[in-house]
Write a protein that holds these residues in place. Structure first.
Motif: not given
Length: 600
Positions: A234-251
């Motif tokens: 799960l960490l390999l598949d999801q962690a960075e994807i969610q972090a990128a989504e949150e960064a886009r939302t925050r931006a």
């Protein structure tokens, strides 16, 4: 049975603090008994009764302790009301058996019960009775008033740690069990052909939702004796994807939980969700060892390779942290699945080109084997040439183009992108960027590309230099043709000495056989005032009869069938082709009517 008009009175009695204990049974009986009339059941009056009972239910349950009477009341509560009463403490764990006699368990009831410390253990014991996809909702819906709570109201208490741990374990367990025994279920082969990787099997949406709530525990969980493998995947598949989504939302200006929504934030590169040590701890799961021996290796090895490639794309540091591991996994997948074995494209295999392109891109990212990379180049070169069509000018088609390039829409490289047919050239460019790819293999593949693909490479690709030089050195076609089929308007066709011959050249072009461009060519021929019956006879019958205005075939059918009843009946009988059946041409359909007796 009581008079229906007295239900408001019974409601007020039930809600009155002065109602004596001796009256409870009578009031409950009056409000719980179905409404009747001399003719039988009275649906309208029963609706009034239900409304009165729903309003009085919290007060009645708060004052009633007898199990039989509580059970009768609990039957009439809906899920939202019962969950709310459980959160208030009016409904307790002792009421659960009575509730479950008439309805299934739901997450809101478990959350409501767990609000009270003395019932957390009972709430945890109920988790196995929830469906797998509902377990995580116990935590997700912990605070149902989160968005409606008024200012000054008391916040919801925190989720008890024992409940959180139990929900986390219950959410991770299905994926952990699958990894122990990843045997495909019956019918898996038919479904697997549509999957490009293992996202469906390893998705674990509920598991990741729980795991994302406790990043401080990831280092502990990856080493868990039974759940560790599931956590690593799960960490390999999801962690960075969610972090990128949150960064886009925050931006974009807002992320739920931010203290100052809408405030302009400086653009900055988000920090990796996984530290290097945590990423190293996940390496045992990187190459999907649990799925290595599944049957049907031609499919499973391809899916495994693509899944690993997606992980490297989202976690670029894996390329150097696990280079040897990735190279070995790529080689093993190619050998076991015979992925570079040359196969003929089947007529109905619409995914063939996509599989070849994905394989090339995956090997470009993961492989260091020159033979395998050269084989991927050869597979790309063997794909069908793209059909590049420039549409006829249209009064209804509006193009927005830069003033500096007034002919932007008609460039071969731009036309190639209309139907995403630049992807073969893009895949070859990615292969060329791999330092282990033999230059000769990439150069040979360049010689097999369409002129528009070479133009796309020259315009869009930035390197490597040797690849761009080789693409520029590919000889141009002897007739200096750029490979684009340009459809003309009727006014432009009228300037040609033989407009019918131009229309025929469109139908004879290779683009007329390509699924992405043929309908555009057919439509241009049919709508042209220069077409003849001979042109229409070459088109699919469905194109002429069902996809164009009725006037196109009207006069032809009237003349061909005439006053023959038999021909009209035969025409109706032949119009049974499917919407995508292009085997029957309009000419063949007309000829089939000629053998029908001309009866009147």
């Amino acid at each position: 049975m009581v008079n229906a008009r007295t239900y408001p009175l019974w409601r007020e009695l039930a809600m009155s603090e002065d109602l004596p204990k001796e009256a409870l049974k009578t009031v409950i009986e009056a409000l719980c008994s179905p409404a009747k009339c001399p003719g039988g059941f009275d649906s309208r009056a029963d609706q009034w009764r239900e409304e009165a009972l729903k309003a009085a239910l919290p007060a009645l349950l708060a004052r009633t302790s007898a199990k039989r009477l509580r059970g009768r009341l609990l039957v009439h509560g809906d899920e939202k009301l019962l969950a709310s009463l459980a959160a208030e403490g009016t409904v307790t764990a002792d009421d659960v058996p009575a509730i479950l006699r008439h309805r299934r368990l739901w997450a809101g009831l478990v959350s409501g019960l767990a609000r009270h410390p003395g019932q957390v253990e009972a709430a945890v014991a109920l988790l196995p009775r929830l469906a797998d996809h509902e377990v995580e909702r116990v935590v997700r819906d912990w605070d149902p008033d989160q968005y409606t709570r008024t200012e000054g109201a008391a916040p919801a208490p925190p989720v008890p740690q024992a409940l959180f741990d139990a929900v986390l374990e219950a959410s991770l367990t299905p994926l952990a069990a699958y990894l122990l025994h990843p045997e495909p279920e019956e019918g898996w082969e038919a479904v697997s052909a549509y999957g490009k990787d293992w996202s469906l099997e390893l998705g674990g949406r509920s598991a990741w939702a729980m795991l994302a709530r406790c990043p401080e525990r990831w280092e502990e969980l990856v080493a868990h004796p039974t759940l560790g493998a599931a956590v690593q995947h799960l960490l390999l598949d999801q962690a960075e994807i969610q972090a990128a989504e949150e960064a886009r939302t925050r931006a974009a200006g807002y992320l739920p939980g931010d203290e100052a929504p809408g405030e302009d934030l400086p653009a900055e590169e988000p920090a990796p969700a996984l530290s290097e040590d945590l990423l190293r701890a996940c390496l045992p799961a990187l190459c999907l060892p649990e799925l290595a021996d599944l049957p049907n290796p031609q499919v499973t090895a391809r899916r495994t390779l693509h899944h690993i490639a997606r992980r490297v794309e989202t976690n670029p540091r894996l390329a150097y942290l696990a280079a040897e591991q990735l190279h070995a996994a790529a080689d093993a997948a190619v050998v076991r699945g015979e992925l570079l074995h040359v196969t003929e494209k089947q007529e109905s295999d619409y995914e063939f080109d996509g599989r070849v392109r994905r394989l090339a891109e995956d090997l470009a990212l993961l492989s260091a084997n020159p033979d395998h990379l050269a084989g991927a180049c050869a597979q790309l070169a063997a794909l069908d040439q793209p059909a590049v069509v420039s549409p006829a000018p249209s009064r209804t088609l509006i193009r927005v183009i830069p003033d500096s390039r007034p002919a932007d829409h008609d460039r071969p490289a731009r036309l190639l992108e209309r139907h995403s047919e630049h992807r073969r050239a893009a895949a070859l460019a990615v292969l060329a960027a791999n330092p282990h790819t033999p230059h000769a293999a990439a150069t040979d593949a360049l010689n097999a590309l369409h002129p528009a693909e070479l133009a796309w490479i020259a315009e869009k690709i930035e390197g490597p230099a040797w690849f761009l030089e080789a693409a520029a050195a590919v000889p141009a076609p002897p007739d200096e043709d750029d490979g684009v089929l340009r459809l003309l308007s009727d006014d432009d066709l009228a300037q040609h000495p033989d407009p019918a011959a131009v229309l025929q050249s469109w139908l004879d072009s290779p683009a007329a056989d390509e699924i992405l461009s043929r309908s555009e060519i057919y439509r241009a021929v049919v709508k042209s005032r220069h077409h003849t019956l001979e042109h229409l006879r070459q088109l699919p019958a469905d194109e002429v009869l069902a996809r164009q205005e009725p006037e196109v075939a009207l006069n032809i059918l009237l003349e061909h069938c005439g006053r023959s009843t038999g021909r009209w009946e035969a025409l109706a009988a032949t119009m049974t082709f499917e919407y995508n059946d292009t085997k029957v041409t309009f000419g063949e359909l007309l000829d089939s009517l000629d053998g029908t007796p001309a009866t009147t």
